[in-house]
Design a protein around this motif. Structure first.
Motif, PDB file in Angstrom:
ATOM      1  N   ARG A 172      43.950  28.547  47.446  1.00 56.66           N
ATOM      2  CA  ARG A 172      44.598  29.785  47.015  1.00 56.66           C
ATOM      3  C   ARG A 172      45.186  30.528  48.204  1.00 56.66           C
ATOM      4  O   ARG A 172      46.253  31.138  48.080  1.00 56.66           O
ATOM      5  CB  ARG A 172      43.588  30.674  46.281  1.00 56.66           C
ATOM      6  CG  ARG A 172      42.938  29.932  45.127  1.00 56.66           C
ATOM      7  CD  ARG A 172      43.057  30.489  43.763  1.00 56.66           C
ATOM      8  NE  ARG A 172      43.384  31.867  43.583  1.00 56.66           N
ATOM      9  CZ  ARG A 172      42.924  32.586  42.563  1.00 56.66           C
ATOM     10  NH1 ARG A 172      42.066  32.035  41.709  1.00 56.66           N
ATOM     11  NH2 ARG A 172      43.301  33.826  42.399  1.00 56.66           N
ATOM     12  N   ALA A 193      47.043  37.940  35.839  1.00 55.44           N
ATOM     13  CA  ALA A 193      47.665  37.639  37.129  1.00 55.44           C
ATOM     14  C   ALA A 193      49.149  37.993  37.096  1.00 55.44           C
ATOM     15  O   ALA A 193      49.795  37.904  36.051  1.00 55.44           O
ATOM     16  CB  ALA A 193      47.509  36.156  37.432  1.00 55.44           C
ATOM     17  N   ALA A 248      47.294  31.437  41.054  1.00 55.28           N
ATOM     18  CA  ALA A 248      46.112  30.638  40.720  1.00 55.28           C
ATOM     19  C   ALA A 248      46.513  29.338  40.022  1.00 55.28           C
ATOM     20  O   ALA A 248      45.982  28.262  40.316  1.00 55.28           O
ATOM     21  CB  ALA A 248      45.175  31.438  39.823  1.00 55.28           C
ATOM     22  N   GLU A 249      47.505  29.438  39.106  1.00 57.93           N
ATOM     23  CA  GLU A 249      47.958  28.233  38.409  1.00 57.93           C
ATOM     24  C   GLU A 249      48.632  27.252  39.373  1.00 57.93           C
ATOM     25  O   GLU A 249      48.459  26.045  39.267  1.00 57.93           O
ATOM     26  CB  GLU A 249      48.948  28.606  37.293  1.00 57.93           C
ATOM     27  CG  GLU A 249      48.261  29.151  36.038  1.00 57.93           C
ATOM     28  CD  GLU A 249      49.249  29.802  35.059  1.00 57.93           C
ATOM     29  OE1 GLU A 249      48.798  30.248  34.004  1.00 57.93           O
ATOM     30  OE2 GLU A 249      50.470  29.863  35.386  1.00 57.93           O
TER      31      GLU A 249
END
Lengths: 411, 411
Positions: free
Chosen positions: B41, B72, B31-32
């Motif tokens: 994504r 995550a 996600a980062e």
């Protein structure tokens, strides 16, 4: 790897790609561009439409074709598209030039006035006047009925150290220090919207040489050392086809490279700098020619060349010593950077007949790899005009490399 | 603008982009990476899958999280991924090193044997043996149960001029001329598939320095002059974060830059080269230390440093003169290239205490812009190990910059 490739940057990338293909082969067709780039015909058509609307590309009548099928409409760079304005302040002259999108010089004016005792505002006001003349020049009318050339941006050459933001840190031969030149120039010129950038004269001379070099599609390596002889000595380093500017934009100070560590003291305070051996005043002094303040630099060079042609021994010795010093400094550059061409520019171009052989001799003796790969020494193709034409041409070069900005502003 | 951006090159570009983000922030999450790169994504997940499968990236347990939501899975560069093998032939030692994908040195061996009177095949057979040891080294076992590190490619450092295709044109201190080193090395080493490239030792030293410099995420400009003192003197030029190689790969011959045009004759035939003032033999001679053939170069350096520490006046004078000559040559480079850092590498690193101040003094006096922007002079962070670690690290650097080739070969 600087960011993700997405729609907008894809368009920018492919727009530049199509323009590059149109520049390389004139005239070309949409189908040929599609074949050469690997883009689809629909994508090419849409990009060509953008380039046509922005005036960067124009259509020409197809040549009559003997084979089957309808001949395709030709595409060429537009000589009426956005142009670059070059301006130059040097120690004893001012100059202006306009180069159109095809690389043709459309206007070139030089005014010989010694700038050394003049206030910077007066110099800049004169430059602004020359710029206005250049922009309004009849040379720029393309043809009856068509629009005039439009100048997209201007670039000003200054004989000194220039910061990234256009501040002149030091132009010692003009006596300038920490001077903003863009503000006063825009104020005097009355075109607040024209983007103006400032650069060192030897850097722009090198870019002029690079463009002149490329015009005949020369396949030779585009790495060279351009040495510009004016009252001072500067250099422009073209490495892999691009100007190398250094950490602060101060690269190319070859005039202050040490030739002999215990030599005479230079204006900069150090000993034995190249300028003390090959600068114009050093040559005049060594040749026994009195430094006549009424004699402009290019007249002084013409005088030196005339005496050399008549085999004046003192002048020949002075030029031989200057060439030796130039060769020692150039050999250091070649040992370090492995460039295979040294270009004698500015006033050195007019003296290349006499400077060339001592430079070649020192390179042969002092460059470690000279035996495997000879180094070419040649006079600048544009001579003293290289800088102002390079200034105008570099605006066009930037436009052609990244046309998206220009196209977007017109949308 | 080199070609159209299409599917395959998009994948290559974005694969490198994702790997760069994983390298920069460890551990990071899918996600980062998506947020930082602007990719979707789904795209990031698919690219991460490719990187995981190829062993370039590995997953780590998520840190316990205090906020809402499932934490995550973390992503990090794999220390068990493909590694780089560095090899070095120098005048009086051989060395081998392995650097893993995270930049960690996993193996480093130096063997001190004078190579001057040995046949090239014997030298290369020794190097092949050291390479085999390095590849089979227990240091490379990652952990019980996991696969061993796999060497992706090797790079060999040689103290001489190297052509693009790996031919050693001249390594004068070894007496080598026009020698293919890759063929005999591969034959002796019995790994015909391993890609091996050859480069100049000062170039690879500069790359080692660049990597060491970057590890602590130093934001300083990545342009510097790396001067490598061994029996000869070479330089590596890092310009804008990349090694500058020149037209034929022969850049960096600072040892043959003229310090004094009428100085003593050098091995290369020219007069007054830097090597005649600051090369190891010149320093020994000036210091009145007999050149003992049984004394290896690094022992000789240790001896010089020991005498300097005990304030031996002849040694201090010799080092001061060598530093002055180094400073004159370095000032020329800074005047030309506007780099703001000079790194003393190789044996100069161990002598930097005494060489540093004369180098700084000459830079201050001879660089035109020194008053506006001081030039940093410092010893190499890796000292004499910079070259072999730089050789291994540059393999890893290339892998990380363009992971697609490695990922594709495993598909």
């Amino acid at each position: 790897v600087d960011g993700p490739v997405r729609q907008r940057s894809l368009w920018q990338h492919n727009l530049a790609l199509v323009l590059r293909h149109v520049s390389a082969a004139t005239p070309t067709s949409r189908a040929e561009v599609a074949a050469a780039t690997g883009l689809t015909r629909a994508t090419v058509s849409s990009l060509v439409e953008d380039l046509l609307r922005a005036g960067l590309v124009t259509e020409v009548e197809p040549a009559p074709r003997t084979g089957a099928g309808r001949p395709a409409t030709g595409l060429v760079l537009s000589a009426a598209g956005p142009a670059g304005l070059g301006l130059e302040i040097n120690v004893d002259f001012l100059a202006a030039a306009v180069v159109d999108l095809t690389g043709a010089v459309r206007h070139h004016v030089v005014r010989r006035v010694d700038q050394r005792d003049r206030a910077p505002e007066r110099v800049l006001a004169d430059v602004a006047r020359m710029a206005a003349e250049a922009v309004g020049s009849a040379d720029l009318r393309v043809a009856a009925g068509s629009a005039d050339l439009r100048v997209a941006a201007a670039r000003l050459a200054v004989p000194g150290l220039v910061d990234g933001d256009g501040l002149v840190r030091a132009a010692p031969n003009l006596g300038w220090r920490d001077l903003d030149v863009v503000g006063p120039l825009l104020a005097a010129a009355d075109w607040p919207d024209l983007p103006v950038t400032v650069d060192n004269e030897a850097n722009l001379g090198a870019l002029g040489e690079l463009a002149a070099f490329r015009q005949p599609a020369a396949s030779s390596s585009a790495s060279f050392l351009y040495i510009s002889g004016e009252v001072g000595i500067g250099a422009g380093l073209v490495l892999d086809g691009a100007l190398f500017r250094g950490a602060h934009g101060w690269s190319g100070e070859i005039g202050h490279v040490t030739v002999s560590p215990d030599g005479p003291v230079c204006r900069c305070g150090a000993r034995g700098c190249l300028e003390r051996y090959a600068g114009q005043e050093a040559i005049m002094r060594a040749a026994g020619i009195a430094c006549d303040p009424a004699l402009s630099a290019d007249m002084a060079v013409a005088r030196i060349a005339e005496l050399a042609r008549s085999s004046d021994p003192a002048v020949l010795d002075a030029l031989s010593d200057a060439g030796t010093a130039l060769g020692i400094a150039a050999a250091g550059v070649v040992n370090l950077l492995d460039v295979d061409t040294v270009v004698l520019g500015g006033s050195f171009a007019a003296l290349a007949t006499w400077l060339g052989s001592p430079v070649e001799r020192e390179l042969r003796e002092r460059v470690l790899t000279a035996g495997w790969s000879p180094i070419e020494v040649r006079a600048s193709a544009l001579g003293a005009a290289a800088t102002v034409i390079g200034a105008a041409g570099s605006v066009v070069h930037d436009l052609r490399a990244a046309p998206a900005t220009w196209v977007s502003t017109l949308r």
